[in-house]
Design an enzyme around this catalytic site. Structure first.
Site, PDB file in Angstrom:
ATOM      1  N   THR A   1      -0.424   2.211   7.088  1.00 22.39           N
ATOM      2  CA  THR A   1      -0.372   0.981   6.309  1.00 22.39           C
ATOM      3  C   THR A   1      -0.275  -0.201   7.253  1.00 22.39           C
ATOM      4  O   THR A   1       0.394  -0.131   8.279  1.00 22.39           O
ATOM      5  CB  THR A   1       0.813   0.969   5.319  1.00 22.39           C
ATOM      6  OG1 THR A   1       0.884  -0.335   4.725  1.00 22.39           O
ATOM      7  CG2 THR A   1       2.133   1.280   5.986  1.00 22.39           C
ATOM      8  N   GLY A   2      -0.961  -1.281   6.907  1.00 28.26           N
ATOM      9  CA  GLY A   2      -0.947  -2.459   7.768  1.00 28.26           C
ATOM     10  C   GLY A   2      -2.273  -3.185   7.693  1.00 28.26           C
ATOM     11  O   GLY A   2      -3.065  -2.946   6.769  1.00 28.26           O
TER      12      GLY A   2
ATOM     13  N   GLY B   1     -10.921  -1.393   3.555  1.00 29.35           N
ATOM     14  CA  GLY B   1      -9.909  -1.341   4.616  1.00 29.35           C
ATOM     15  C   GLY B   1      -9.863   0.014   5.291  1.00 29.35           C
ATOM     16  O   GLY B   1     -10.767   0.845   5.143  1.00 29.35           O
ATOM     17  N   ASP B   2      -8.788   0.241   6.025  1.00 28.20           N
ATOM     18  CA  ASP B   2      -8.647   1.499   6.771  1.00 28.20           C
ATOM     19  C   ASP B   2      -8.243   2.668   5.873  1.00 28.20           C
ATOM     20  O   ASP B   2      -8.562   3.824   6.179  1.00 28.20           O
ATOM     21  CB  ASP B   2      -7.582   1.345   7.866  1.00 28.20           C
ATOM     22  CG  ASP B   2      -6.209   1.007   7.279  1.00 28.20           C
ATOM     23  OD1 ASP B   2      -6.139   0.080   6.437  1.00 28.20           O
ATOM     24  OD2 ASP B   2      -5.228   1.667   7.649  1.00 28.20           O
TER      25      ASP B   2
ATOM     26  N   THR C   1       0.851  -1.202   0.000  1.00 30.03           N
ATOM     27  CA  THR C   1       0.000   0.000   0.000  1.00 30.03           C
ATOM     28  C   THR C   1       0.881   1.244   0.000  1.00 30.03           C
ATOM     29  O   THR C   1       1.985   1.204   0.518  1.00 30.03           O
ATOM     30  CB  THR C   1      -0.848  -0.036   1.292  1.00 30.03           C
ATOM     31  OG1 THR C   1      -1.848  -1.011   1.134  1.00 30.03           O
ATOM     32  CG2 THR C   1      -1.489   1.299   1.617  1.00 30.03           C
TER      33      THR C   1
ATOM     34  N   GLY D   1      -5.731  -3.642   7.976  1.00 28.56           N
ATOM     35  CA  GLY D   1      -6.731  -2.588   8.063  1.00 28.56           C
ATOM     36  C   GLY D   1      -7.751  -2.696   9.178  1.00 28.56           C
ATOM     37  O   GLY D   1      -8.139  -1.684   9.772  1.00 28.56           O
TER      38      GLY D   1
HETATM   39  N1  ASP Z   1      -4.192  -1.109   5.213  1.00 29.43           N
HETATM   40  C1  ASP Z   1      -4.465  -1.765   3.963  1.00 29.43           C
HETATM   41  C2  ASP Z   1      -5.818  -2.465   4.074  1.00 29.43           C
HETATM   42  O1  ASP Z   1      -6.101  -3.076   5.073  1.00 29.43           O
HETATM   43  C3  ASP Z   1      -3.441  -2.760   3.567  1.00 29.43           C
HETATM   44  C4  ASP Z   1      -2.002  -2.295   3.596  1.00 29.43           C
HETATM   45  O2  ASP Z   1      -1.675  -1.306   4.240  1.00 29.43           O
HETATM   46  O3  ASP Z   1      -1.160  -2.930   2.933  1.00 29.43           O
HETATM   47  O4  ASP Z   1      -6.523  -2.455   3.114  1.00 29.43           O
END
Ligand code: ASP
Length: 324
Positions: free
Chosen positions: A241-242, A220-221, A190, A244
């Site tokens: 990022t992470g 997602g977030d 992301t 979500g």
């Molecule tokens: N945060 C993003 C989601 O959950 C994924 C990511 O950060 O890679 O959609």
């Protein structure tokens, strides 16, 4: 002193990320590492050039995110992951810390640069958040560039999804059992950017394909204002990022704002508190980048690594991948 005039210039800065997760040096080849560094530097410089020419924080982060969306290395725009149904649905958001205006899109398909569409929602719709077909129809109406499915396709992401499609599991594209394979195929992460411009205005943007094998329609977030993206000149601009789901439940980006606004914490202290305590307690793997209206920057993560870079008008520049 007569005749001398001093102009105290506001410090300006930009920070970008290309995703966080199980990113280990032992899994990386020198060539791939170099490819990521070049990609991050290109995006960083695209955003920084806007700031240097007196452009706004909003335009700077948009410029940086477009470069990252166009790069197959990252899970945003081109190279996005597949949903359980085998299609790519993308989320993005942008927020202007000066006006507190925001624009977001979720589950859009075939939009070349979802961050452009999110900006269009912010500027030219009377809404904040559009999703699915409505968002796609708005893109067409506003003349936002679309691309066929093939443009977004990457064999590796497809294979990654095929491995998971018969299960109810879903995963961060960058936390993968076969990381070496993932690395070799050069797709990961992301993306996001935050910036402080010459006028002390700040802004945040995030764009993603989400998580592999996510249920279709899952959001997602990243596009949720306050969860994955938030900006307010009075406090901070944050892009996360992470994983979500915990980031949404932690209202991660806005929690940083609250610690600064109500408890007077610095940007770095507030981000450390949310990433290393609140998110860890909720098993929220990932990280965030931040900036405040004085141009201070921070990059904080609780995962093994986070693709990240920063540059400011004091001449500082950092590009990082792993934990230092
Ligand atoms: N945060 C993003 C989601 O959950 C994924 C990511 O950060 O890679 O959609």
């Amino acid at each position: 002193m007569e005749g001398n005039s001093y102009i105290i210039m506001q410090k300006f800065s930009i920070v970008i990320h290309g995703g966080a997760g199980t990113i280990l040096k032992s899994d990386m080849t020198p060539q791939l590492e170099e490819a990521y560094i070049v990609a991050l530097e290109e995006a960083l410089n695209a955003g920084y050039a806007v700031l240097e020419q007196g452009g706004t924080a909003v335009n700077a982060i948009k410029a940086a995110v477009v470069v990252l969306e166009d790069n197959l290395l990252f899970n945003a725009g081109r190279g996005s992951v597949f949903t359980k149904k085998g299609v790519q649905e993308m989320d993005a958001a942008i927020m202007d810390g000066q006006t507190l205006e925001a624009g977001a899109v979720a589950a859009v398909r075939n939009v070349r640069n979802p961050i452009e569409l999110a900006t269009e929602v912010m500027v030219n719709s009377n809404h904040v958040f559009l999703s699915g077909k409505g968002a796609n129809d708005f893109a067409i109406k506003q003349g936002i560039k679309l691309e066929p499915d093939e443009y977004f396709f990457s064999q590796f992401r497809y294979d990654q999804w095929k491995e998971m499609r018969d299960s109810d599991n879903y995963s961060l594209d960058h936390t993968h059992s076969n990381l070496e394979e993932l690395m070799r195929d050069k797709k990961f992460g992301t993306v996001g950017a935050v910036a402080c411009d010459m006028n002390g205005n700040i802004a945040a943007a995030t764009s993603t394909g989400g998580m592999t094998n996510k249920k279709y329609g899952r959001i997602g977030d990243s596009p949720i204002i306050g969860a994955g993206t938030y900006a307010n000149n009075a406090t901070c601009a944050i892009s996360c990022t992470g994983h979500g789901e915990p980031f949404i439940r932690a209202v991660a980006a806005h929690s940083v704002n609250c610690l600064m606004e109500y408890k007077g914490l610095s940007l770095l202290d507030a981000m450390n508190e949310i990433v290393h305590h609140k998110l860890v307690d909720m098993e929220g793997e990932g990280g965030m980048i931040g900036v405040d209206a004085q141009g201070n920057t921070a990059m904080v993560f609780n995962s093994a690594g986070m693709y990240r870079a920063m540059k400011n008008s004091d001449g500082e520049m950092v590009i990082g991948i792993y934990k230092d």
